[in-house]
Scaffold this active site. Structure first.
Site, PDB file in Angstrom:
ATOM      1  N   LYS A 199       1.241  -1.415  -0.104  1.00 26.24           N
ATOM      2  CA  LYS A 199      -0.309   0.314   0.416  1.00 26.24           C
ATOM      3  C   LYS A 199       0.034   1.101   0.027  1.00 26.24           C
ATOM      4  O   LYS A 199       1.267   1.609   0.915  1.00 26.24           O
ATOM      5  CB  LYS A 199      -1.084   0.185   0.949  1.00 26.24           C
ATOM      6  CG  LYS A 199      -1.715   0.920   1.223  1.00 26.24           C
ATOM      7  CD  LYS A 199      -2.689   1.398   2.534  1.00 26.24           C
ATOM      8  CE  LYS A 199      -1.903   2.779   2.614  1.00 26.24           C
ATOM      9  NZ  LYS A 199      -1.588   4.008   1.973  1.00 26.24           N
ATOM     10  N   GLU A 274      10.286   0.655  10.117  1.00 26.50           N
ATOM     11  CA  GLU A 274      11.323   2.185  10.337  1.00 26.50           C
ATOM     12  C   GLU A 274      10.711   3.057  10.301  1.00 26.50           C
ATOM     13  O   GLU A 274      10.122   3.602   9.000  1.00 26.50           O
ATOM     14  CB  GLU A 274      11.743   1.823   8.832  1.00 26.50           C
ATOM     15  CG  GLU A 274      13.171   2.709   8.327  1.00 26.50           C
ATOM     16  CD  GLU A 274      13.441   3.670   7.866  1.00 26.50           C
ATOM     17  OE1 GLU A 274      13.208   4.982   8.428  1.00 26.50           O
ATOM     18  OE2 GLU A 274      12.940   3.950   6.573  1.00 26.50           O
ATOM     19  N   CYS A 308      13.527  10.602   7.360  1.00 26.61           N
ATOM     20  CA  CYS A 308      13.298  10.128   8.712  1.00 26.61           C
ATOM     21  C   CYS A 308      15.135   9.950   9.542  1.00 26.61           C
ATOM     22  O   CYS A 308      14.714  10.256  10.258  1.00 26.61           O
ATOM     23  CB  CYS A 308      12.497   8.873   8.423  1.00 26.61           C
ATOM     24  SG  CYS A 308      13.518   7.642   7.371  1.00 26.61           S
ATOM     25  N   GLU A 405      10.118  15.418  15.925  1.00 28.79           N
ATOM     26  CA  GLU A 405      10.153  15.313  14.102  1.00 28.79           C
ATOM     27  C   GLU A 405       9.716  16.413  13.449  1.00 28.79           C
ATOM     28  O   GLU A 405       8.543  15.776  13.665  1.00 28.79           O
ATOM     29  CB  GLU A 405      10.322  14.137  13.186  1.00 28.79           C
ATOM     30  CG  GLU A 405      10.386  13.873  12.052  1.00 28.79           C
ATOM     31  CD  GLU A 405      10.304  12.203  11.679  1.00 28.79           C
ATOM     32  OE1 GLU A 405       9.630  11.977  12.369  1.00 28.79           O
ATOM     33  OE2 GLU A 405      11.051  11.877  11.346  1.00 28.79           O
TER      34      GLU A 405
HETATM   35  P1  ADP Z   1       3.141  10.729   7.595  1.00 29.52           P
HETATM   36  O1  ADP Z   1       2.382  10.854   8.746  1.00 29.52           O
HETATM   37  O2  ADP Z   1       4.386  10.879   7.326  1.00 29.52           O
HETATM   38  O3  ADP Z   1       1.857  10.931   6.646  1.00 29.52           O
HETATM   39  P2  ADP Z   1       2.388   8.295   7.958  1.00 29.52           P
HETATM   40  O4  ADP Z   1       2.590   7.066   9.269  1.00 29.52           O
HETATM   41  O5  ADP Z   1       0.864   8.941   8.416  1.00 29.52           O
HETATM   42  O6  ADP Z   1       3.195   8.662   7.844  1.00 29.52           O
HETATM   43  O7  ADP Z   1       1.863   7.587   6.725  1.00 29.52           O
HETATM   44  C1  ADP Z   1       2.570   6.503   6.038  1.00 29.52           C
HETATM   45  C2  ADP Z   1       1.447   4.800   5.583  1.00 29.52           C
HETATM   46  O8  ADP Z   1       1.373   5.049   6.760  1.00 29.52           O
HETATM   47  C3  ADP Z   1       0.984   5.649   4.624  1.00 29.52           C
HETATM   48  O9  ADP Z   1       1.116   5.087   3.367  1.00 29.52           O
HETATM   49  C4  ADP Z   1      -0.805   5.637   5.030  1.00 29.52           C
HETATM   50  O10 ADP Z   1      -1.922   6.062   4.995  1.00 29.52           O
HETATM   51  C5  ADP Z   1      -0.099   4.808   6.760  1.00 29.52           C
HETATM   52  N1  ADP Z   1      -1.343   4.126   7.102  1.00 29.52           N
HETATM   53  C6  ADP Z   1      -1.923   5.651   8.175  1.00 29.52           C
HETATM   54  N2  ADP Z   1      -2.238   5.413   9.052  1.00 29.52           N
HETATM   55  C7  ADP Z   1      -2.103   3.881   8.985  1.00 29.52           C
HETATM   56  C8  ADP Z   1      -3.661   2.957  10.375  1.00 29.52           C
HETATM   57  N3  ADP Z   1      -3.674   3.618  11.362  1.00 29.52           N
HETATM   58  N4  ADP Z   1      -2.590   1.904   9.702  1.00 29.52           N
HETATM   59  C9  ADP Z   1      -2.219   1.451   8.829  1.00 29.52           C
HETATM   60  N5  ADP Z   1      -1.393   2.563   7.819  1.00 29.52           N
HETATM   61  C10 ADP Z   1      -1.595   3.591   7.876  1.00 29.52           C
END
Ligand code: ADP
Length: 502
Positions: A199, A274, A308, A405
């Site tokens: 995804k 990561e 990161c 961060e």
């Molecule tokens: P950022 O805050 O930098 O946008 P995220 O950690 O929110 O990074 O997003 C990284 C990935 O995690 C994206 O593919 C996002 O769709 C996914 N993501 C966000 N929330 C969830 C969740 N609750 N469960 C699984 N994947 C998630």
């Protein structure tokens, strides 16, 4: 702001790619989401819609996981000879290079990064990762073991370990290096013989979809790689919690990493993570400042600070402090901001409105808490998510800009007196432990300090050097496990002990 007149004109394949709604890849076929819904993908340089993609949710997750399960349990991929698997991986690397310009344009358009960076770093590094991993396919080995079982003193055994693919893997990736993060994840998982549901981030799904087609073109059998475009809560969360997934590999924020662990806990799926960082970058008085100053600037401003491992806490020894502060501020002021597709641009926009609001929120908080903005500190231009490269001085270790961060082009610069335990304590004084930088001409000190820094990567007299052979990942809340190198294969392999009485 640079004008649209100077832009790279998008190639015909890129125009064609974004001209129609892009579907998800499930079981070797491009398909709409079950609901038929799509969502918009934006150009962060001008906030316009550039494409539409399938809005995949739980029903699509079920189909994709079922396809990956079938491909793992019955399909040819885990059973193929390692050599044949390695050749397909190598071919994926070749196809990435053959389509370098198209991928670079897609990446720059969707993520906002300068086209030169996409052409020179993101795309070639992605190809190299597949080429590197292709060689490992034939080198995954167990051991033969010599047993000394005390309660069967007269018996003889032939015992050995086998390395077997872990099964169906869910991979969830972020938007800062969309193609490269897909490559970091897909290269090893495919090498190990697993099947995958990937995804990409909702902000930047385009290059992963293009990569998936290249994987099919290279000969990857149906169902081995499935790609779902969708949002974190509605697609990522059900994927991470799915009972038929054996392992979740995630790259993203520490906050979401914790949610992934909870989602996977129910049936104790294996997890690697990561996550975030707040990396210290330390300049000693004996450093070559002509190298250290541009190095420290690039450590934080590369990829608009959306790394990161960004060197966001810059510690400078007292004697060099003024020169480094002035030097990095001058470097920040000289960075040309503009759309990534303008070849003159050295820094593009942040990836999204959310990210823009987050970074500008931190800039406000820094001011409120009493940090001094030496340069930058605000939005650039009126459209697009541009933020000026920012240097903050006078920060304390209690401030949010120092502790949290930011994931944007913002560095806090702090002086220190001596190279002593207090310096190491301050450098390590964060919940993160992803990376660290050190600038010195004293080799003894370099080794000693590198050994004491609690970080997964320590760069000495360089920064942001990545290679497919060099493991990358975090101590503390920066994650579990490593990406790249032979180390990453452990994420996707089970060890089986076989013991035979002979
Ligand atoms: P950022 O805050 O930098 O946008 P995220 O950690 O929110 O990074 O997003 C990284 C990935 O995690 C994206 O593919 C996002 O769709 C996914 N993501 C966000 N929330 C969830 C969740 N609750 N469960 C699984 N994947 C998630």
């Amino acid at each position: 702001m640079n004008t649209a007149v100077d832009m790279v004109s998008l190639s015909a394949p890129v125009k064609n790619f974004v001209s129609k709604p892009r579907q998800a890849l499930i079981d070797g076929r491009w398909q709409d989401a079950r609901s038929g819904e799509t969502f918009d993908v934006f150009n962060p340089a001008n906030e316009s819609v550039i494409a539409r993609v399938a809005d995949c949710k739980r029903a699509d997750v079920d189909l994709a996981v079922a396809a990956a399960r079938k491909a793992f349990d019955k399909g040819p991929w885990p059973r193929m000879s390692p050599s044949a698997r390695g050749r397909i991986l190598w071919k994926i690397g070749d196809l990435i290079l053959e389509n370098l310009e198209e991928l670079a344009q897609l990446e720059s358009l969707n993520n906002g990064k300068p086209i030169a960076v996409a052409r020179g770093a993101d795309v070639p590094l992605a190809a190299d990762l597949f080429h590197y991993m292709a060689g490992w396919a034939t080198k995954i080995e167990g051991n033969s073991l010599s047993l000394s079982v005390p309660y069967t003193p007269d018996a003889q055994y032939h015992a050995y370990t086998r390395k077997e693919p872990i099964g169906v893997v869910a991979q969830i990736i972020p938007w800062n290096f969309p193609l490269l993060m897909a490559a970091w994840k897909l290269g090893p998982v495919l090498t190990a013989g697993c099947t995958v549901v990937l995804k990409p981030a909702e902000e930047t799904p385009l290059s992963a979809l293009r990569l998936a087609q290249l994987c099919l073109d290279a000969g990857l059998p149906p169902g081995v790689l499935n790609v779902l475009t969708g949002f974190g809560e509605t697609c990522g969360a059900p994927l991470a919690a799915h009972s038929q997934v054996d392992k979740v590999a995630f790259t993203g924020s520490t906050e979401v990493g914790k949610l992934i662990v909870k989602a996977a806990a129910n049936d104790l799926k294996k997890v690697t993570l990561e996550l975030g960082g707040k990396s210290p970058n330390i300049v000693l008085d004996d450093a070559d400042l002509d190298v250290a100053i541009p190095g420290a600037a690039s450590a934080i401003f590369f990829n608009h600070g959306q790394c990161c491992c960004a060197g966001s806490r810059l510690f400078v020894q007292e004697k060099s402090y003024d020169r480094v502060l002035e030097g990095i501020s001058k470097a920040a002021r000289s960075i040309r901001l503009g759309p990534g597709l303008n070849p003159q641009s050295e820094m593009g926009p942040l990836v999204s409105k959310t990210q823009f609001d987050r970074v500008t929120g931190f800039l406000r908080s820094g001011k409120e808490e009493g940090a001094r903005t030496v340069c930058g500190g605000k939005r650039y231009g009126e459209t697009g998510y541009f933020v000026e490269p920012t240097v903050l001085d006078g920060t304390s270790d209690k401030m949010r800009v120092y502790q949290e961060e930011i994931f944007g082009p913002v560095v806090t610069v702090m002086p220190f007196k001596e190279v002593d335990d207090e310096l190491i304590r301050r450098a390590n004084d964060t919940v993160y432990g992803l990376a660290a930088g050190l600038w010195t001409s004293n080799i003894k000190r370099a080794h000693r300090i590198a050994n004491q820094l609690r970080a997964g990567t320590v760069w000495v007299n360089c920064y942001n050097i990545f290679d497919a052979s060099m493991p990358f990942g975090g101590y503390k809340q920066s994650g579990w496990g490593r990406e790249m190198g032979s180390e990453v294969l452990k994420n996707y392999l089970e060890t089986k002990s076989v013991c035979m009485s002979i």
